[in-house]
Design an enzyme around this catalytic site. Structure first.
Site, PDB file in Angstrom:
ATOM      1  N   GLU A  52      -5.401  -5.227  10.367  1.00 40.02           N
ATOM      2  CA  GLU A  52      -4.355  -4.237  10.632  1.00 40.02           C
ATOM      3  C   GLU A  52      -4.648  -3.506  11.936  1.00 40.02           C
ATOM      4  OE1 GLU A  52      -2.281  -2.888   6.781  1.00 40.02           O
ATOM      5  OE2 GLU A  52      -4.161  -1.805   6.877  1.00 40.02           O
ATOM      6  N   GLU A  87      -6.721   4.497   7.789  1.00 39.34           N
ATOM      7  CA  GLU A  87      -6.525   5.935   7.523  1.00 39.34           C
ATOM      8  C   GLU A  87      -7.763   6.523   6.865  1.00 39.34           C
ATOM      9  OE1 GLU A  87      -2.799   5.385   5.498  1.00 39.34           O
ATOM     10  OE2 GLU A  87      -1.934   4.772   7.400  1.00 39.34           O
ATOM     11  N   LYS A 107       0.129   4.297  -0.273  1.00 40.09           N
ATOM     12  CA  LYS A 107      -0.494   5.490   0.339  1.00 40.09           C
ATOM     13  C   LYS A 107      -0.250   6.712  -0.552  1.00 40.09           C
ATOM     14  CE  LYS A 107      -0.074   3.143   4.693  1.00 40.09           C
ATOM     15  NZ  LYS A 107       0.075   3.191   6.126  1.00 40.09           N
ATOM     16  N   ASN A 162       0.873  -1.177   0.000  1.00 36.59           N
ATOM     17  CA  ASN A 162       0.000   0.000   0.000  1.00 36.59           C
ATOM     18  C   ASN A 162       0.912   1.229   0.000  1.00 36.59           C
ATOM     19  OD1 ASN A 162      -1.807   2.027   0.513  1.00 36.59           O
ATOM     20  ND2 ASN A 162      -2.304   1.361   2.598  1.00 36.59           N
ATOM     21  N   GLY A 194       2.524   1.935  10.842  1.00 36.74           N
ATOM     22  CA  GLY A 194       3.488   3.029  10.729  1.00 36.74           C
ATOM     23  C   GLY A 194       4.156   3.404  12.045  1.00 36.74           C
ATOM     24  N   HIS A 213      -9.391   0.956   4.803  1.00 39.23           N
ATOM     25  CA  HIS A 213      -8.113   1.166   5.489  1.00 39.23           C
ATOM     26  C   HIS A 213      -8.323   2.105   6.680  1.00 39.23           C
ATOM     27  CE1 HIS A 213      -4.045   2.392   6.380  1.00 39.23           C
ATOM     28  NE2 HIS A 213      -3.662   1.269   5.784  1.00 39.23           N
ATOM     29  N   SER A 236       3.494  -2.439  10.297  1.00 40.50           N
ATOM     30  CA  SER A 236       4.935  -2.491  10.525  1.00 40.50           C
ATOM     31  C   SER A 236       5.570  -3.839  10.171  1.00 40.50           C
ATOM     32  CB  SER A 236       5.269  -2.101  11.969  1.00 40.50           C
ATOM     33  OG  SER A 236       4.842  -0.776  12.229  1.00 40.50           O
TER      34      SER A 236
HETATM   35  P1  PGA Z   1       2.965   0.036   7.663  1.00 39.74           P
HETATM   36  O1  PGA Z   1       1.507   0.272   7.005  1.00 39.74           O
HETATM   37  O2  PGA Z   1       3.515  -1.228   7.080  1.00 39.74           O
HETATM   38  O3  PGA Z   1       3.750   1.245   7.282  1.00 39.74           O
HETATM   39  O4  PGA Z   1       2.751  -0.071   9.146  1.00 39.74           O
HETATM   40  C1  PGA Z   1       0.636  -0.796   6.777  1.00 39.74           C
HETATM   41  C2  PGA Z   1      -0.661  -0.299   6.186  1.00 39.74           C
HETATM   42  O5  PGA Z   1      -1.116   0.797   6.555  1.00 39.74           O
HETATM   43  O6  PGA Z   1      -1.250  -0.967   5.325  1.00 39.74           O
END
Ligand code: PGA
Length: 254
Positions: free
Chosen positions: A170, A100, A11, A9, A176, A98, A216
């Site tokens: 997730e 976010e 983003k 992803n 992140g 997601h 992560s």
């Molecule tokens: P990350 O993000 O691997 O940077 O923690 C995962 C995601 O948001 O899909």
């Protein structure tokens, strides 16, 4: 038998040139990896999707997904992208839900259910994301939250629709942050999710749905997490932006 998947992803990162460049670097890195039945998916920024798809050439190892999709077919929805528009550029996969999108754009279960229905009606595969916040885990509500997120958006679907569903657990506290769920925490939740699907449908649906872990995931922890029996790969954010790291994570999917 369900497939293992590593999905990146991206983003809101990388312009057109950088996106094409990263895809070509990933292609090089994974040239000698036997993918077999497994899948590799990347989700660039939507305006760059057409460019990466067109630049793909004959390398079919990588599939492309949108990061989001609107439920309406077309109309007065400024800034949005529909299923038909995605299909028009040969993109047949989308992320939905997601954290976010849930957090910053206030997407809730009711809206996500509409998006899920629109994707299914248009034969777009969905990587459906969900997961609890830190306070939910600390108050031991994580199973309840995850159950309601899945039930509210997906459990009205017909059994046959589930061939178009990939689940992505997730935990928000792991996205992140550098804080990964332990492989045991991931396995515990994934087994819980698979059992939910089994109870609502039946064993066949549950055994065939891929459940990805996200939050992560890095080359250093991917193998251990993917080694758990109910973890069928990962949804990768930060580490998906570096071809060598992403390739190493792909290698961890056996
Ligand atoms: P990350 O993000 O691997 O940077 O923690 C995962 C995601 O948001 O899909």
């Amino acid at each position: 038998m369900r497939k293992k998947i590593v999905a990146g992803n991206w983003k809101m990162n990388l312009n057109r040139t950088e996106s094409i460049q990263l895809v070509s670097e990933i292609s090089k890195e994974i040239k000698d990896i036997k993918i077999g039945n497994n899948r590799i998916i990347v989700a660039p920024v939507s305006v760059n999707l057409a460019a990466v798809v067109e630049n793909q050439g004959n390398d079919k190892k990588i599939e492309y997904a949108s990061q989001n999709m609107h439920f309406a077919e077309k109309g007065a929805y400024t800034g949005e992208v529909s299923a038909g528009i995605l299909k028009g550029i040969n993109v047949n996969i989308t992320l939905l839900g997601h954290s976010e999108r849930r957090e910053y754009f206030k997407e809730d279960d009711v809206l996500l259910k509409q998006k899920v229905d629109a994707a299914i009606a248009n034969e777009i595969e969905i990587i459906f994301c969900f997961g609890e916040k830190l306070e939910d885990r600390e108050s031991e509500n994580h199973f309840k939250i995850v159950e309601s997120q899945i039930k509210n958006a997906l459990f009205h679907l017909k059994e046959s629709d589930w061939s178009k569903i990939v689940l992505a657990y997730e935990p928000v506290w792991a996205i992140g942050t550098g804080k990964t769920a332990t492989p045991e925490q991931a396995q515990e939740m994934h087994a819980f999710i698979r059992n939910l699907v089994k109870e609502n449908y039946h064993n066949n649906v549950a055994e065939n749905v891929s459940i990805l872990y996200g939050g992560s995931v890095k080359p250093a922890n991917a193998q251990e997490i993917f080694g758990k029996p109910d973890v069928d790969g990962g949804l990768i954010g930060g580490a998906a932006l570096k071809a060598d790291m992403f390739a190493e994570i792909i290698r961890a999917m056996k």
